[in-house]
Design a protein around this motif. Structure first.
Motif, short mmCIF file in Angstrom:
data_model
loop_
_atom_site.label_atom_id
_atom_site.label_comp_id
_atom_site.label_asym_id
_atom_site.label_seq_id
_atom_site.Cartn_x
_atom_site.Cartn_y
_atom_site.Cartn_z
N ASN A 63 0.92 -1.10 0.08
CA ASN A 63 0.14 -0.04 0.06
C ASN A 63 1.02 1.24 -0.07
O ASN A 63 1.83 1.57 0.69
CB ASN A 63 -1.01 -0.04 1.05
CG ASN A 63 -2.13 -1.06 1.18
OD1 ASN A 63 -2.79 -0.79 0.18
ND2 ASN A 63 -2.05 -1.98 1.99
N TYR A 64 0.60 2.36 -0.99
CA TYR A 64 1.29 3.56 -0.97
C TYR A 64 0.85 4.63 -0.04
O TYR A 64 -0.56 4.59 0.00
CB TYR A 64 1.20 3.97 -2.32
CG TYR A 64 1.94 2.66 -3.18
CD1 TYR A 64 3.34 2.88 -3.57
CD2 TYR A 64 1.26 1.64 -3.91
CE1 TYR A 64 3.71 1.81 -4.29
CE2 TYR A 64 1.69 0.87 -4.45
CZ TYR A 64 3.25 0.75 -5.06
OH TYR A 64 3.64 -0.19 -5.64
N SER A 72 -1.05 12.58 5.64
CA SER A 72 -0.79 11.43 5.32
C SER A 72 -1.82 10.52 5.22
O SER A 72 -2.60 10.32 6.10
CB SER A 72 0.64 10.70 6.09
OG SER A 72 0.90 9.68 5.09
N THR A 73 -2.05 9.72 4.11
CA THR A 73 -3.09 8.62 3.88
C THR A 73 -2.76 7.84 2.82
O THR A 73 -1.78 7.86 2.07
CB THR A 73 -4.42 9.46 3.64
OG1 THR A 73 -5.59 8.46 3.90
CG2 THR A 73 -4.47 10.10 2.37
N PHE A 74 -3.44 6.83 2.71
CA PHE A 74 -3.40 5.94 1.08
C PHE A 74 -3.57 6.80 0.24
O PHE A 74 -4.33 7.68 0.15
CB PHE A 74 -4.51 5.02 1.33
CG PHE A 74 -4.15 4.05 2.51
CD1 PHE A 74 -2.91 3.05 2.70
CD2 PHE A 74 -5.19 3.38 3.43
CE1 PHE A 74 -2.56 2.28 3.47
CE2 PHE A 74 -4.71 2.48 4.32
CZ PHE A 74 -3.61 1.86 4.54
N LYS A 82 3.27 9.28 -6.87
CA LYS A 82 3.55 10.36 -6.10
C LYS A 82 3.90 10.06 -4.44
O LYS A 82 3.91 10.82 -3.48
CB LYS A 82 2.54 11.31 -5.97
CG LYS A 82 2.19 12.03 -7.09
CD LYS A 82 1.11 12.98 -7.28
CE LYS A 82 0.78 13.70 -8.72
NZ LYS A 82 -0.51 14.44 -8.87
N ALA A 83 3.84 8.87 -4.18
CA ALA A 83 3.74 8.22 -2.75
C ALA A 83 5.40 8.47 -2.06
O ALA A 83 6.22 8.59 -2.71
CB ALA A 83 3.78 6.64 -2.70
N LYS A 96 10.46 4.22 3.49
CA LYS A 96 10.38 5.62 2.63
C LYS A 96 10.64 5.22 1.24
O LYS A 96 11.39 4.23 0.98
CB LYS A 96 11.18 6.57 3.15
CG LYS A 96 10.94 7.18 4.43
CD LYS A 96 11.96 8.34 4.63
CE LYS A 96 11.61 9.24 6.04
NZ LYS A 96 10.77 8.87 6.83
N GLY A 97 10.04 5.86 0.13
CA GLY A 97 10.23 5.46 -1.26
C GLY A 97 8.96 4.75 -1.61
O GLY A 97 7.93 4.84 -0.94
#
Length: 138
Positions: A63-64, A72-74, A82-83, A96-97
């Motif tokens: 999940n991103y 911050s959210t899914f 853009k995650a 991260k990433g």
């Protein structure tokens, strides 16, 4: 003469690839339930409910996470690129990433990360524990 009798089984086991040193080092696979019990102890039922809510117990769950209006959210499907971070594997370990490290997509690797996270942050590291979403899986 007796040593010749002993050599026959050893030679046969060697031909079949059954080496005594290999046989003695084979370890049984540890299940998810066993890992959870070892890591969480008496909180194992709650931890299992958390993981069910987090990933549906899917080893390949990804999940991103995006930021929308400073929160911050899914990510929406169109925004995956853009995650800022990604949640990986059964325990949805945050990285991260945008790419999950391969080791987090295995039970052993994911549980190794879970143990570190739990020791440092407790169950509060998982959003489904914080928001109570896990309770429907108890």
């Amino acid at each position: 003469m007796w040593y010749k009798l002993l050599m026959i089984p050893l030679m046969l086991s060697s031909l079949l690839g059954l080496h005594p040193q290999r046989i003695s080092t084979i370890e049984p696979k540890i299940t998810l339930e066993q890992s959870i019990q070892r890591i969480f102890g008496n909180k194992a039922p709650v931890a299992m409910a958390v993981l069910k809510h987090e990933s549906g117990l899917k080893l390949d769950a990804v999940n991103y996470n995006c930021r929308y209006y400073g929160k911050s959210t899914f990510c929406k499907k169109k925004d995956y690129k853009k995650a800022w971070s990604v949640d990986c594997g059964i325990a949805q370990v945050n990285v991260k990433g945008q790419v999950c490290p391969p080791e987090l997509m295995t039970l052993e690797g994911n549980m190794k990360a879970v143990e570190k996270i739990y020791k440092s942050q407790g169950l509060k590291a998982w959003m489904s524990y914080v928001n109570g979403g896990y309770k429907k899986f108890l």
